[in-house]
Write an enzyme that holds these catalytic residues in place. Sequence first.
Site, PDB file in Angstrom:
ATOM      1  CB  CYS A 122      -0.671   7.305  -0.021  1.00  0.00           C
ATOM      2  SG  CYS A 122      -0.067   5.999   1.077  1.00  0.00           S
ATOM      3  CB  CYS A 124       0.826   7.743   5.284  1.00  0.00           C
ATOM      4  SG  CYS A 124       1.526   8.351   3.751  1.00  0.00           S
ATOM      5  CB  CYS A 132       0.466   3.571   3.325  1.00  0.00           C
ATOM      6  SG  CYS A 132       1.961   4.556   3.570  1.00  0.00           S
ATOM      7  CE  LYS A 197       6.701   4.873  -0.770  1.00  0.00           C
ATOM      8  NZ  LYS A 197       5.467   5.578  -0.498  1.00  0.00           N
ATOM      9  CE  LYS A 249       8.962   7.912  -2.302  1.00  0.00           C
ATOM     10  NZ  LYS A 249       7.689   7.901  -1.673  1.00  0.00           N
ATOM     11  CB  SER A 275      12.338  14.317   1.630  1.00  0.00           C
ATOM     12  OG  SER A 275      12.248  13.056   2.281  1.00  0.00           O
ATOM     13  CE1 TYR A 314       9.451  17.151  -2.307  1.00  0.00           C
ATOM     14  CE2 TYR A 314      11.307  15.609  -2.329  1.00  0.00           C
ATOM     15  CZ  TYR A 314       9.974  15.880  -2.073  1.00  0.00           C
ATOM     16  OH  TYR A 314       9.151  14.893  -1.604  1.00  0.00           O
TER      17      TYR A 314
HETATM   18  C1  PBG Z   1       3.900   8.094   1.444  1.00  0.00           C
HETATM   19  C2  PBG Z   1       4.997   8.731   0.686  1.00  0.00           C
HETATM   20  C3  PBG Z   1       6.284   8.898   1.128  1.00  0.00           C
HETATM   21  C4  PBG Z   1       6.953   9.584   0.142  1.00  0.00           C
HETATM   22  C5  PBG Z   1       6.065   9.808  -0.903  1.00  0.00           C
HETATM   23  N1  PBG Z   1       4.853   9.251  -0.555  1.00  0.00           N
HETATM   24  C6  PBG Z   1       6.903   8.529   2.420  1.00  0.00           C
HETATM   25  C7  PBG Z   1       6.857   7.145   2.875  1.00  0.00           C
HETATM   26  O1  PBG Z   1       6.544   6.215   2.128  1.00  0.00           O
HETATM   27  O2  PBG Z   1       7.125   6.960   4.046  1.00  0.00           O
HETATM   28  C8  PBG Z   1       8.384  10.005   0.220  1.00  0.00           C
HETATM   29  C9  PBG Z   1       8.752  11.199  -0.533  1.00  0.00           C
HETATM   30  C10 PBG Z   1      10.024  11.803  -0.092  1.00  0.00           C
HETATM   31  O3  PBG Z   1      10.696  11.372   0.871  1.00  0.00           O
HETATM   32  O4  PBG Z   1      10.412  12.797  -0.728  1.00  0.00           O
HETATM   33  N2  PBG Z   1       3.157   7.157   0.796  1.00  0.00           N
HETATM   34 ZN    ZN Z   2       1.582   6.469   2.384  1.00  0.00          ZN
END
Ligand code: PBG
Ligand code: ZN
Length: 324
Positions: A122, A124, A132, A197, A249, A275, A314
């Site tokens: 990605c 970001c 992204c 996602k 996810k 997370s 995690y």
């Molecule tokens: C970014 C990305 C994110 C996560 C994994 N890759 C955050 C988002 O999309 O804002 C989230 C992982 C997590 O919260 O543990 N492409």
């Molecule tokens: Zn991203």
Amino acid sequence: MSSYFPATRPRRLRRNEHLRSMFQEAEFSLDDLVLPIFVEEGIDDFVPIKTMPGVNRIPESKLASEIERYARAGIRSVMTFGVSHHLDETGSDTWNDNGLVARMSRIIKDTAPQMVVMSDTCFCEYTSHGHCGVLHGHEVDNDATLINLGRQAVVAAQAGADFIAPSAAMDGQVQAIRSALDAAGFSQTSIMAYSTKFASALYGPFREAGGTALTGDRKTYQMNPMNRREAVRESLLDEQEGADAIMVKPAGAYLDIIRDIREASRLPLAAYQVSGEYAMIKFGAQAGAIDEARVMRESLGAIKRAGADLIFTYFAMDIARDGI
Ligand code: PBG
Ligand code: ZN
């Protein structure tokens, strides 16, 4: 004699520990878990992530020794996230062949060749605006971003990544990456697609962990959390585009989606316990409301029961250390 004796007594199979474990349906093992890690360049010490108790940003200089520790504990696979000090408009450090994305895979493969490396793919964490992909005005330009995803994928594959894991949520990203990899001679590099996602509030702590600059949201590219049919459609599209494995996810609040996709596709299916899910368990336990060890195992077991083959979590080192 119609009686008050129940004809069936499910409790018979729950009478003791042996019986309960014999008749247990779902289980997970360390083989099923992938540990996501945050690696920061240009620092010397671990940086605790306050919103994710127990998780640290790893200084690049200590990545090798961390990987040795994970390998010794039995971790099979890591997902790499870079915390970059080289931000620009497009995130071009990601396709620099000596940039952080490349260095992370190279260091891990040099240290522990058997460790399965999944390179989060990605922009970001490498863009000055935190989106992204390539920003044109207020829009992330889908097709301009596809070209850069292909570049980053080739650089990561060259550095030794086993899986390219695109999380940018661009349309056509799996196909673009597959053809870039094949054209560069990396037909054996796999794609772990973040295929379904959601634009979830559960990514909150990740933004601190990864140091993303984003103001605003990702709702023009990530999915509406309320959409079940579209969730299946997105994963099936990635299957058609050539993904080797697909993913849902977040995980815990989306068990219905995991089940739907499990039934719609024969590909290996992963789920990402993100997370915010981790943080809720940690802080709930710290407040004395729940038993961390038990809720952690219940949450991972439930994700397997819903139909996931692999779980990004995690908690993987906790399981490696303390057992199932
Ligand atoms: C970014 C990305 C994110 C996560 C994994 N890759 C955050 C988002 O999309 O804002 C989230 C992982 C997590 O919260 O543990 N492409
Ligand atoms: Zn991203």
